[in-house]
Design a protein around this motif. Sequence first.
Motif, mmCIF file in Angstrom:
data_model
loop_
_atom_site.group_PDB
_atom_site.id
_atom_site.type_symbol
_atom_site.label_atom_id
_atom_site.label_comp_id
_atom_site.label_asym_id
_atom_site.label_seq_id
_atom_site.Cartn_x
_atom_site.Cartn_y
_atom_site.Cartn_z
ATOM 1 N N UNK A 45 3.571 -14.917 -7.407
ATOM 2 C CA UNK A 45 3.102 -14.209 -6.220
ATOM 3 C C UNK A 45 3.843 -12.881 -6.148
ATOM 4 N N UNK A 56 12.610 -12.544 -7.737
ATOM 5 C CA UNK A 56 13.295 -11.295 -8.037
ATOM 6 C C UNK A 56 12.671 -10.212 -7.182
ATOM 7 N N UNK A 57 13.432 -9.171 -6.929
ATOM 8 C CA UNK A 57 12.886 -7.980 -6.277
ATOM 9 C C UNK A 57 13.180 -6.806 -7.209
ATOM 10 N N UNK A 58 12.158 -6.021 -7.458
ATOM 11 C CA UNK A 58 12.268 -4.911 -8.409
ATOM 12 C C UNK A 58 11.864 -3.627 -7.702
ATOM 13 N N UNK A 99 10.882 0.287 -11.833
ATOM 14 C CA UNK A 99 12.190 0.840 -12.185
ATOM 15 C C UNK A 99 13.085 -0.275 -12.731
ATOM 16 N N UNK A 116 21.835 0.117 -8.502
ATOM 17 C CA UNK A 116 20.801 0.836 -7.769
ATOM 18 C C UNK A 116 20.714 0.241 -6.361
ATOM 19 N N UNK A 172 6.823 8.956 0.636
ATOM 20 C CA UNK A 172 5.629 9.810 0.541
ATOM 21 C C UNK A 172 5.967 11.264 0.809
ATOM 22 N N UNK A 226 8.975 6.545 3.622
ATOM 23 C CA UNK A 226 9.714 7.799 3.449
ATOM 24 C C UNK A 226 9.544 8.376 2.056
ATOM 25 N N UNK A 259 6.347 4.089 -4.214
ATOM 26 C CA UNK A 259 7.783 3.961 -3.892
ATOM 27 C C UNK A 259 7.977 2.731 -3.028
ATOM 28 N N UNK A 260 8.861 1.865 -3.446
ATOM 29 C CA UNK A 260 9.124 0.695 -2.619
ATOM 30 C C UNK A 260 9.734 -0.438 -3.415
ATOM 31 N N UNK A 261 9.559 -1.610 -2.878
ATOM 32 C CA UNK A 261 10.149 -2.799 -3.497
ATOM 33 C C UNK A 261 9.059 -3.816 -3.781
ATOM 34 N N UNK A 272 15.780 -0.536 3.123
ATOM 35 C CA UNK A 272 14.503 -0.634 3.830
ATOM 36 C C UNK A 272 14.797 -0.754 5.307
ATOM 37 N N UNK A 287 20.751 -9.231 -8.754
ATOM 38 C CA UNK A 287 20.447 -8.528 -7.520
ATOM 39 C C UNK A 287 20.813 -9.319 -6.288
ATOM 40 N N UNK A 347 8.270 -7.623 -4.646
ATOM 41 C CA UNK A 347 8.808 -8.983 -4.596
ATOM 42 C C UNK A 347 8.023 -9.885 -5.514
ATOM 43 N N UNK A 396 6.322 -3.901 -0.850
ATOM 44 C CA UNK A 396 6.692 -3.306 0.431
ATOM 45 C C UNK A 396 6.912 -1.822 0.215
ATOM 46 N N UNK A 397 6.040 -1.051 0.771
ATOM 47 C CA UNK A 397 6.095 0.386 0.546
ATOM 48 C C UNK A 397 7.150 1.052 1.430
ATOM 49 N N UNK A 398 7.796 2.009 0.823
ATOM 50 C CA UNK A 398 8.766 2.836 1.512
ATOM 51 C C UNK A 398 8.035 4.075 2.010
ATOM 52 N N UNK A 414 18.835 0.444 -2.550
ATOM 53 C CA UNK A 414 17.697 0.934 -1.771
ATOM 54 C C UNK A 414 17.710 0.297 -0.387
ATOM 55 N N UNK A 443 4.320 -9.214 -4.038
ATOM 56 C CA UNK A 443 4.081 -8.486 -2.787
ATOM 57 C C UNK A 443 4.848 -7.169 -2.824
#
Lengths: 139, 139, 139
Positions: free
Chosen positions: C125, C94-96, C104, A125, C135, C133, C32-34, A129, A93, C36, C129-131, A127, C127
């Motif tokens: 750790x 990583x960011x998922x 996902x 994929x 919603x 949009x 929905x979001x990312x 932000x 990524x 970390x 981050x909500x998307x 996305x 965290x």
Amino acid sequence: MEVLRITTTRKQEMLDITPHLRELVKEKGWREGILFLFCPHTTGGIAINENYDPTVKEDILNKLEELVPSKGQYLHREGNAHAHIKSCLVGIQQAVLVHNGELALGTWQGVFFCEWDGPRQRQIWVKFHEDNRGKPEGV
Amino acid sequence: MEVLRITTTRKQEMLDITPHLRELVKEKGWREGILFLFCPHTTGGIAINENYDPTVKEDILNKLEELVPSKGQYLHREGNAHAHIKSCLVGIQQAVLVHNGELALGTWQGVFFCEWDGPRQRQIWVKFHEDNRGKPEGV
Amino acid sequence: MEVLRITTTRKQEMLDITPHLRELVKEKGWREGILFLFCPHTTGGIAINENYDPTVKEDILNKLEELVPSKGQYLHREGNAHAHIKSCLVGIQQAVLVHNGELALGTWQGVFFCEWDGPRQRQIWVKFHEDNRGKPEGV
């Protein structure tokens, strides 16, 4: 989430996907924020490096093949253990900034999909932000 | 987007940029969120590792040089193919949490700009994504 | 920020933390979001690769040990220089994507905590981050 579909044509290659990403940013009207790129495959990866001189990507592929030979001794029996390892080393990524409606990359940088077990149909994929503060006031 | 400008002084080095980042977080008043660090260069990178014992970074640089020798055989003719490859292996970006107005790092962690084709003037692009939920209510 | 606490049981191992992450996403109701993931340790890392055939992770660990031997010659005197170097190669974060309230990932992908200086108590750790949009309107 957007899905970028690509087709690799060689066993191992680095495919420059920068033009596809620039197009996507334009098409979606993304202005300011961060673009996440995620490779959902375990024998591919995403790298950001020089896309001007094509020998750079050949050197990268050659060195990886020297360090992690496709014909080496591995426990995984599918013949692509080397590809899994390369994927772990390069990573799957990247996050890229979008600024003023453009992908913000360094002068010589391009984004590559790395294929180590091709040829195949692959996905990336994507996305975005958005940075709300990047919008002009009153808009 | 903020631009952190740094000057490397050796051919290959890992420069601890943690103090610059801590200062930037304070100066900007960033409280809660994620800080993206992006290296726009193709012969540099960003690593997070121990910044307490300076031999750790020497070991990292030495091992990379052993695996990817600067004097090796490469197709790219500019003499810095090794630097492009090292950049691919270590990576050109990191995301770091900001918590309570401070960079949130592990006890022994520091953030390093990795130079493999110096000395040079270099940039690190920094972008903060604030977590709105991190703000106390009513503020 | 959430803290995922894990216990490694071997000197070197890749621990599949995907089930813990899936649980956390459910428990928190993230939609929905990312997401970390950040490893605050300098002798560990986070990798995303195949978690179906367990030999894949053995091949990854074996190759890393071959390239960066734990018993090699290093300047750092604590006996874990190899672990710091492996951490730099694989990476510590990583960011998922989270989509429809689920992590996902690609069909064969799992998220691993990489231990190279265990056994130990470790943290990841996390965290989100909500998307916004993502919603549904009116909610």
